[in-house]
Design a protein around this motif. Sequence first.
Motif, short mmCIF file in Angstrom:
data_model
loop_
_atom_site.label_atom_id
_atom_site.label_comp_id
_atom_site.label_asym_id
_atom_site.label_seq_id
_atom_site.Cartn_x
_atom_site.Cartn_y
_atom_site.Cartn_z
N ASP A 172 -5.81 0.71 2.94
CA ASP A 172 -4.80 1.56 3.57
C ASP A 172 -3.64 0.72 4.11
N LEU A 173 -3.96 -0.44 4.68
CA LEU A 173 -2.90 -1.31 5.21
C LEU A 173 -2.01 -1.83 4.09
N VAL A 174 -2.62 -2.14 2.95
CA VAL A 174 -1.83 -2.58 1.79
C VAL A 174 -0.92 -1.43 1.35
N ARG A 175 -1.45 -0.24 1.28
CA ARG A 175 -0.67 0.92 0.84
C ARG A 175 0.51 1.16 1.79
N MET A 176 0.25 1.08 3.08
CA MET A 176 1.30 1.27 4.08
C MET A 176 2.41 0.23 3.92
N TYR A 177 2.01 -1.02 3.80
CA TYR A 177 2.97 -2.12 3.71
C TYR A 177 3.79 -2.05 2.41
N VAL A 178 3.12 -1.79 1.31
CA VAL A 178 3.80 -1.74 0.01
C VAL A 178 4.79 -0.57 -0.03
N ASN A 179 4.42 0.56 0.56
CA ASN A 179 5.34 1.70 0.60
C ASN A 179 6.65 1.33 1.30
N LEU A 180 6.53 0.67 2.44
CA LEU A 180 7.73 0.28 3.19
C LEU A 180 8.53 -0.79 2.46
N LEU A 181 7.82 -1.76 1.89
CA LEU A 181 8.50 -2.85 1.18
C LEU A 181 9.21 -2.33 -0.06
N LYS A 182 8.55 -1.45 -0.80
CA LYS A 182 9.16 -0.89 -2.01
C LYS A 182 10.37 -0.02 -1.67
N ASN A 183 10.26 0.74 -0.58
CA ASN A 183 11.41 1.54 -0.15
C ASN A 183 12.61 0.66 0.19
#
Length: 348
Positions: free
Chosen positions: A241-252
């Motif tokens: 979940d932490l990876v998903r959260m971080y990747v979403n923000l980084l990709k945005n």
Amino acid sequence: MKNIFKRSEEWDTPTKQSEFKKAVILLTSYYTLGVLVILTIFNIMVYSMFVSNIRAENTENKEHLALENNDDGERSANIGETKIQEIQDDLANNLLTSDIIILLITLFVSYFISRRTLLPLEESYKNQKRFVADVAHELRTPLAVLQAGGETMLRSDRTVPEYAKFIQESLDEIKRLSTLSNDLLFLVRNNVKKESQINEVSFGNICQSQIDIMQPYASAKDIFIESTIDKSIVIKGKSDDLVRMYVNLLKNAIDYNKKGGTVSVVLEKRHNKAILKISDTGIGIKKEDLPYIFERFFKADNSRTQNASGTGLGLAIVKEIVHEHLGSIKVDSEEGKGTTFEIVLPCI
């Protein structure tokens, strides 16, 4: 769907409102009826006990006066009987008046309590209807593209490049559908807490490794990533979940940036808290859109949506994960200058 107020008005129809008004009236009636039954039983008991006691005392007085056998005593007894009847009538009137007052108060209080009781259900109902409509809208777009493309291909013979283009467009839409379904499954499954998945996680290593993974993606868009990562930061949570959260923000931050722009990632520890800041030099977010960016399926009505295709669930998922890890998230953005997301999570 681009405006949260328009979506609310869309589902706030008179028919749906009347259903909850009927429920409020019905619940109010039940509350009032219950109080009426209790009052009736209570009044009968009070009246019966009072009349029984006063009658018993009057009977004793009559017997005592009869033994004395005098006319004055008999007249006094008759006066006492009249007085008793007046007292009974006054008691009945007082009980009836107090019942009416209590029932009126109960009616207003019951209506207020019923409204407050059903308000969360009404909001949940509206949100569920709006959510279903948004999902249907998101599904309809790629399906319409696939259907239209397929029908066009079948009308006549096509060249190999035309078939290749259609297949590529179809794959893009299928990828979009797959992303949407995965996001929806995450939101559904995330409602079921799985404590067994919570472990000590090196959040610093996650942030650095995902930057390395996303670097080619950023380079392809001519975006430079700079970072200051404290790799010693460890938190308790769910790694995936932490990876998903971080990747979403980084990709945005990459997708909504300007060509030649910069993404800055800072992870530091302060007062036993992990502070993550992801900033970009992109197009920013309109001030009026900021309160709604974490809403499911919300998409800003500006050129921001032209830079990347998404389901509108990314930031909703980010917020869900942050709250699940007992953290907080805030955003600061200025249109045309960039956006900064700041997440605070408790450290071990």
